[in-house]
Every structure is written in C-alpha cells, then in structure tokens.
Design an enzyme around this catalytic site. Structure first.
Site, PDB file in Angstrom:
ATOM      1  N   GLY A  18     -24.019   4.885  -3.107  1.00 45.76           N
ATOM      2  CA  GLY A  18     -24.849   5.523  -4.122  1.00 45.76           C
ATOM      3  C   GLY A  18     -24.172   6.655  -4.863  1.00 45.76           C
ATOM      4  N   LYS A  19     -22.922   6.946  -4.500  1.00 45.35           N
ATOM      5  CA  LYS A  19     -22.282   8.132  -5.086  1.00 45.35           C
ATOM      6  C   LYS A  19     -21.928   7.970  -6.563  1.00 45.35           C
ATOM      7  CE  LYS A  19     -17.610   7.002  -3.356  1.00 45.35           C
ATOM      8  NZ  LYS A  19     -16.558   7.448  -2.410  1.00 45.35           N
ATOM      9  N   TYR A  25       0.826  -1.207   0.000  1.00 46.24           N
ATOM     10  CA  TYR A  25       0.000   0.000   0.000  1.00 46.24           C
ATOM     11  C   TYR A  25       0.859   1.255   0.000  1.00 46.24           C
ATOM     12  CZ  TYR A  25      -4.047  -2.901   1.409  1.00 46.24           C
ATOM     13  OH  TYR A  25      -5.049  -3.835   1.468  1.00 46.24           O
ATOM     14  N   GLY A  70     -17.279   1.826  -2.449  1.00 48.07           N
ATOM     15  CA  GLY A  70     -18.091   3.036  -2.533  1.00 48.07           C
ATOM     16  C   GLY A  70     -19.363   2.890  -3.331  1.00 48.07           C
TER      17      GLY A  70
END
Length: 347
Positions: free
Chosen positions: A245-246, A53, A241
């Site tokens: 609903g974005k 990462y 995400g």
C-alpha cells in the site's frame, strides 16, 4: 518456519527465502550481513541471489556485487554450511554479462566459476537459469508473447548441451541441484523429459513471478508443479511493494524501488491501484497486516516451495518474518478470490 521439499532432491527449504537483489546498492554490505544473521535466527536459511545482481539499477559497475556481499559474509562468519544458497546464470541480452550471449554448454562452467569465486564458496545448492534462450512471457511480455518463430530443434539441442554441462558440475561437487526461472510449462516439461532420458540433472524448482496481483502460474504450471514435484519459488510475492500500500495515492517514498524505477518494470498502470485498494480493504476488514496477508496467502498455494522477498532495510525484514505466524481463514481466502475475479490480470 515450515520446511518444504525442493523437488526430488532431498533438500528442504523454508517457506520464505531471503532475496538479495538490493545487496550492494540500496542495502549496504553491513546491513546485508545483518539481514542474513536475523534471517538465520528466525529459521530462514534459504538465500537467493544471481550473478547479475544488484538491480535498481542494473549496471556493469555493480554486476556481481550481491554475490560478493554474500561471499564476505560467508568468509567472515564461517557459517556457509548453515545456508541453502541459490544463484542464477544470466540469460541472454545483458550486454555486460558475457556480451549478452545465450546460456550454453561453454558459458555454464564459466558462470559457475565466477559465482563461486564471488561467493567465496566451493559449492552452490541450487543453480538456476535466469530466463530461457528462446525468450519468455514473463516481465510483462505475456501481452504480446508469440512463440511461432522459435526453433524447436535448436531449443532442444541447447537444453541437452546445458544439461550435460550441469551434470559435469554436479559430478564435480560444484552444484547440488538445478532450477529454472521465468520458464513456461512447455519448457519445463522438455527439461524434465530430457533429464529422464539421461541427459542431466532433473529440474527441482521454477522461480517465476507470483503474487495476489500476478497469477499467471495458476493454470498449466500449477498442474505441472504438483504432478512433477517441481515447486514454485515465487519472486515478487509483494508485487515489488505494491501490495504493501505504500504507493497508493501517488506516493513514492524516498529510497523505495519506485523512486528508482518509476513504472516498477511495467507493473504500474491505472488498473493496478484500484486492485491494490481492494486487497487492502480485505486486510482492513479482517484486521490483517497487508504484508502478512499477501505472504500468508502464498503459503496456501498447493505448488509453493518458497516465497522470495527482498527487504531494503532490516526493519522491513523483521516485519516480513512475522508473517509466518499468520494463518488465513476461509473467509479471508474467499474475499481474496473475489477481488481476483474483479481485478484479474492487472499487469
């Protein structure tokens, strides 16, 4: 915050875990440190990272920066003993991490030392293998998964060598527990069998993808988890995400994961958005926040140890933390199951 056992280790972990794969890129160091402070204040003391990462994008230049950001927080705060820290040994195929080599008895001590140095600590609470040498059906490979070319003898020999190296690290006090990631039921059962035969530490957990949209864990691995006390650490419980609903109606918010990875690792398809619409309708009907609903649902699963979430911004983190106050009624659970029956296996 509810605490759950981490396998048979005696370690307790909270029902939510702070993921850090944006630390050092999308989430700057100062805000990353703030997120750790906010999480601890809320009773969330479990943090997950990995040597590879940050992601989105993965790069040789930033590899290890998420661990380094955690390391500077440990050094500055002097609060290492308050955190259950999990990190991961990269699997094969990442060319700039040990030239993409397999996980093996030689790589394990090298990888642990590298993580310890970046994290500025002398021990790791949960050390995980990011994906198995033989490959995995995760990351959308379930559609074409074919284990017929695996070499069983080599797989088992690799496992025994790895367990020996892990036991050395346990004996040296460098790791406390061992976990898997992106594993299968067969693979996990073999790790358990070899451990019980005396080859090394027992598997404590499996970190696999799991959400309302991704329920591959619900069958064989669920049974293994419950019967063998190997809990799930669910990654992407908000489906990167999508379940917020974005991204509906083609929206791609600035700075969002989809603004960097358009297909969200193969999750975007014509079938996924109608499924999200159906889950959002359940939330609207029952006056629930969709984020809180998705995370509260994870808590109802009988094999769940902790759900790992990421938050690019601290405001998102605070919103997510409020999900622990939400309990879903049987009516909501029945509605969610009905949506799953209508929209199974969307990716």
């Amino acid at each position: 915050m509810k605490m759950n056992p981490l396998g048979r280790t005696g370690i307790l972990v909270p029902e939510l875990c702070l993921g850090t794969m944006t630390f050092g890129t999308q989430t700057p160091e100062a805000e990353s440190h703030e997120q750790i402070d906010v999480s601890l204040e809320a009773g969330l003391n479990f943090i997950d990272t990995a040597e590879m990462y940050p992601v989105n994008p993965l790069s040789a230049e930033t590899q290890g920066d998420s661990e380094r950001v955690l390391g500077t927080w440990f050094a500055e705060s002097k609060r290492r003993d308050e955190v259950i820290l999990a990190t991961k040994h990269s699997g094969n195929g990442i060319k700039y991490v040990r030239d993409g080599a397999d996980i093996n008895a030689k790589s394990i001590p090298e990888a642990i030392e590298g993580s310890l140095k970046r994290l500025q600590t002398d021990y790791i609470d949960l050390y995980q293998f990011h994906w198995p040498n033989r490959g995995s059906y995760m990351f959308r490979k379930n559609w074409t998964f074919d284990p017929s070319k695996q070499d069983r003898a080599k797989t088992l020999d690799d496992m025994m060598g790895a367990l020996g190296a892990l036991q050395d690290a346990v004996d040296a006090g460098k790791i406390r527990a061992f976990g898997l990631s992106n594993e299968s039921a067969w693979g996990t059962s073999e790790w358990l069998r070899l451990s019980e035969a005396g080859h090394g530490p027992r598997v404590a957990s499996i970190q696999n993808e799991y959400s309302l949209l991704c329920r591959l864990y619900d069958t064989d691995l669920a049974e293994l988890s419950v019967n063998e006390d190997v809990g799930l650490l669910a990654f992407s419980p908000l489906a990167t995400g999508l379940l917020t609903g974005k991204y509906q109606q083609g929206a791609i918010p600035d700075g969002s994961r989809r603004s960097i990875s358009a297909e969200l690792g193969g999750r975007v398809s014509d079938r996924v958005f109608p499924a999200v619409d159906a889950y959002l309708e359940v939330a609207r009907t029952h006056e629930l926040d969709p984020v809180h609903m998705a995370l509260a649902w994870c808590r109802t699963r009988p094999f769940m140890a902790s759900a790992i979430f990421g938050a690019t911004r601290t405001a998102q983190l605070k919103h997510i933390l409020a999900s622990v106050e939400v309990t879903l009624s049987q009516e909501v659970l029945d509605a969610l199951n009905a949506v799953h029956h209508q929209h199974p296996m969307v990716y």
